[in-house]
Design a protein around this motif. Sequence first.
Motif, PDB file in Angstrom:
ATOM      1  N   PHE A 157      64.864  43.457  82.997  1.00 35.44           N
ATOM      2  CA  PHE A 157      64.486  43.943  81.659  1.00 35.44           C
ATOM      3  C   PHE A 157      63.740  42.840  80.899  1.00 35.44           C
ATOM      4  O   PHE A 157      64.230  42.317  79.902  1.00 35.44           O
ATOM      5  CB  PHE A 157      65.733  44.417  80.913  1.00 35.44           C
ATOM      6  N   TYR A 158      62.553  42.485  81.391  1.00 35.90           N
ATOM      7  CA  TYR A 158      61.806  41.341  80.851  1.00 35.90           C
ATOM      8  C   TYR A 158      60.706  41.753  79.879  1.00 35.90           C
ATOM      9  O   TYR A 158      59.913  40.918  79.469  1.00 35.90           O
ATOM     10  CB  TYR A 158      61.210  40.512  82.003  1.00 35.90           C
ATOM     11  N   ARG A 159      60.685  43.045  79.489  1.00 36.91           N
ATOM     12  CA  ARG A 159      59.706  43.489  78.496  1.00 36.91           C
ATOM     13  C   ARG A 159      60.406  44.267  77.387  1.00 36.91           C
ATOM     14  O   ARG A 159      61.220  45.159  77.650  1.00 36.91           O
ATOM     15  CB  ARG A 159      58.629  44.359  79.153  1.00 36.91           C
ATOM     16  N   ALA A 160      60.074  43.908  76.138  1.00 36.67           N
ATOM     17  CA  ALA A 160      60.629  44.581  74.968  1.00 36.67           C
ATOM     18  C   ALA A 160      59.705  45.717  74.550  1.00 36.67           C
ATOM     19  O   ALA A 160      58.484  45.635  74.698  1.00 36.67           O
ATOM     20  CB  ALA A 160      60.803  43.595  73.821  1.00 36.67           C
TER      21      ALA A 160
ATOM     22  N   LEU B  33      51.236  46.112  80.171  1.00 35.86           N
ATOM     23  CA  LEU B  33      51.689  46.141  78.777  1.00 35.86           C
ATOM     24  C   LEU B  33      51.886  47.567  78.270  1.00 35.86           C
ATOM     25  O   LEU B  33      52.308  47.758  77.127  1.00 35.86           O
ATOM     26  CB  LEU B  33      50.672  45.424  77.880  1.00 35.86           C
TER      27      LEU B  33
ATOM     28  N   GLU C 258      67.261  46.245  69.526  1.00 37.05           N
ATOM     29  CA  GLU C 258      66.205  45.864  70.473  1.00 37.05           C
ATOM     30  C   GLU C 258      66.199  46.830  71.632  1.00 37.05           C
ATOM     31  O   GLU C 258      67.262  47.317  72.043  1.00 37.05           O
ATOM     32  CB  GLU C 258      66.419  44.425  70.975  1.00 37.05           C
ATOM     33  N   MET C 259      65.011  47.116  72.158  1.00 42.34           N
ATOM     34  CA  MET C 259      64.886  47.952  73.354  1.00 42.34           C
ATOM     35  C   MET C 259      64.108  47.195  74.417  1.00 42.34           C
ATOM     36  O   MET C 259      63.118  46.537  74.113  1.00 42.34           O
ATOM     37  CB  MET C 259      64.158  49.260  73.033  1.00 42.34           C
ATOM     38  N   ARG C 260      64.589  47.303  75.648  1.00 42.86           N
ATOM     39  CA  ARG C 260      63.877  46.716  76.795  1.00 42.86           C
ATOM     40  C   ARG C 260      63.640  47.801  77.851  1.00 42.86           C
ATOM     41  O   ARG C 260      64.419  48.750  77.947  1.00 42.86           O
ATOM     42  CB  ARG C 260      64.727  45.603  77.444  1.00 42.86           C
ATOM     43  N   ILE C 261      62.588  47.611  78.644  1.00 43.12           N
ATOM     44  CA  ILE C 261      62.320  48.512  79.766  1.00 43.12           C
ATOM     45  C   ILE C 261      62.364  47.680  81.040  1.00 43.12           C
ATOM     46  O   ILE C 261      62.027  46.493  81.021  1.00 43.12           O
ATOM     47  CB  ILE C 261      60.943  49.216  79.601  1.00 43.12           C
ATOM     48  N   ASP C 262      62.794  48.266  82.149  1.00 43.85           N
ATOM     49  CA  ASP C 262      62.940  47.460  83.363  1.00 43.85           C
ATOM     50  C   ASP C 262      61.648  47.441  84.184  1.00 43.85           C
ATOM     51  O   ASP C 262      60.652  48.061  83.830  1.00 43.85           O
ATOM     52  CB  ASP C 262      64.164  47.882  84.181  1.00 43.85           C
ATOM     53  N   CYS C 263      61.690  46.685  85.277  1.00 43.05           N
ATOM     54  CA  CYS C 263      60.486  46.390  86.059  1.00 43.05           C
ATOM     55  C   CYS C 263      59.744  47.652  86.468  1.00 43.05           C
ATOM     56  O   CYS C 263      58.527  47.737  86.304  1.00 43.05           O
ATOM     57  CB  CYS C 263      60.829  45.525  87.280  1.00 43.05           C
TER      58      CYS C 263
ATOM     59  N   TRP D  49      67.156  49.585  78.348  1.00 41.13           N
ATOM     60  CA  TRP D  49      68.338  48.888  77.823  1.00 41.13           C
ATOM     61  C   TRP D  49      68.170  48.799  76.319  1.00 41.13           C
ATOM     62  O   TRP D  49      67.156  48.290  75.836  1.00 41.13           O
ATOM     63  CB  TRP D  49      68.432  47.495  78.444  1.00 41.13           C
TER      64      TRP D  49
ATOM     65  N   GLU E 117      56.089  43.915  75.075  1.00 37.99           N
ATOM     66  CA  GLU E 117      56.043  42.473  74.813  1.00 37.99           C
ATOM     67  C   GLU E 117      56.896  41.756  75.857  1.00 37.99           C
ATOM     68  O   GLU E 117      58.069  42.084  76.011  1.00 37.99           O
ATOM     69  CB  GLU E 117      56.601  42.196  73.404  1.00 37.99           C
ATOM     70  N   PHE E 118      56.287  40.786  76.531  1.00 36.50           N
ATOM     71  CA  PHE E 118      57.015  40.084  77.584  1.00 36.50           C
ATOM     72  C   PHE E 118      58.059  39.128  77.004  1.00 36.50           C
ATOM     73  O   PHE E 118      57.850  38.505  75.974  1.00 36.50           O
ATOM     74  CB  PHE E 118      56.047  39.309  78.483  1.00 36.50           C
ATOM     75  N   ARG E 119      59.184  39.065  77.691  1.00 38.56           N
ATOM     76  CA  ARG E 119      60.270  38.146  77.340  1.00 38.56           C
ATOM     77  C   ARG E 119      60.739  37.470  78.636  1.00 38.56           C
ATOM     78  O   ARG E 119      60.994  38.167  79.625  1.00 38.56           O
ATOM     79  CB  ARG E 119      61.473  38.907  76.766  1.00 38.56           C
TER      80      ARG E 119
END
Lengths: 149, 149
Positions: free
Chosen positions: A118-121, B20, B89-94, B100, A133-135
Motif C-alpha cells: 500500500f505505497y500509494r495514497a 499515478l 487516509e486511504m491507500r491503494i495496493d500494488c 486500506w 501520491e507515492f509514499r
Amino acid sequence: MTDKSPFAAPGAAADLEEGLALTPKFDADGLVTCVATDIASGDVLMVAHMNAEALAKTIATGEAWYFSRSRRALWQKGETSGHTQRVVEMRIDCDQDAVWIKVDQVAGACHTGRRSCFYRAVPLGKSGAVKLEFRGDKVFDPKAACGKS
Amino acid sequence: MTDKSPFAAPGAAADLEEGLALTPKFDADGLVTCVATDIASGDVLMVAHMNAEALAKTIATGEAWYFSRSRRALWQKGETSGHTQRVVEMRIDCDQDAVWIKVDQVAGACHTGRRSCFYRAVPLGKSGAVKLEFRGDKVFDPKAACGKS
C-alpha cells in the motif's frame, strides 16, 4: 475447501461469532481473506488469501502461507525471495471469513520492492479522476528477488 | 462494475503498479477488498468490500461507504447505528484490488458490539482443532444499535 481441511464446518451465526471453535467460513473458491500487518510499524503490508491448507500450515508453523488465486497454488511467503513473514499473532473476525496476522516481515512484503503493497495514497474530497501520491521507497531490488516475494 | 463508476479501466501491470491513476481492479462481482484500521490504535477494525460507487463516495465524502454482498446494497458505515468511520487516509495496493483506510471510528466497528471484528486470537503452533481466545470487551450494546453497525 479441500479434503485436507482440519477445520470443522461453520455453524450458526451465534457459534461463529461467540464460540471458541475455529470454523473458518471459506468462500465458494475455498478461501478466506488474510490481512498482514507489520508488527513494527502497524502498517498494512498486504492483503492475500488462504485456503484451508495454507491456514493450517500458518497456524502450525508460525510462518505465513497463502494460496495464489492466479497460480492456483499454495505458497509460503518468501519461499523464493527469502522475504518471509513470521507470525507474531493471528486473529479471526466475527464471521470467520477473514484472518489478521501481525508479522515480523523480512525486507519487504511487496513484489515491487516496497515494504508494504500500500505505497500509494488516494487523496480524499475529490470527485472524478484521482491522482495517486507515492509514499515509501523501495527497500529491495525486485529483480534481485526474482520479481517474487 | 456499474455504469456509475468514475474510474478508468485498469491497464497493464506496469501502469497499475507504478502509475499515478487510480484504476481499481474490481473483481467479477465488481468489488475491491477494503481493510479499515483504527487511527488511534492501529488495529484492524474490519474487512469489507466496496463497489465503484462505494469507493467513489468514500473518496468524495471522507466517510466510509461499503457494498454489502449479502444484501446487494450500498451502505454507509454507521448509517443506522451512528458508528461512522471518518477516513483519515486511504491507500491503494500494488495491483489496485485492495484499499486500506485509516479511520476515526465512532464507538465500535463490529456489529457484535466490539471495537474491532477481530476480537478472537488463534493460538499458533497447533495442529488440528484450535480453541480461540477472546480479546477485548464489548464497547456498545449491539441490541441498542439495532444489531447493525
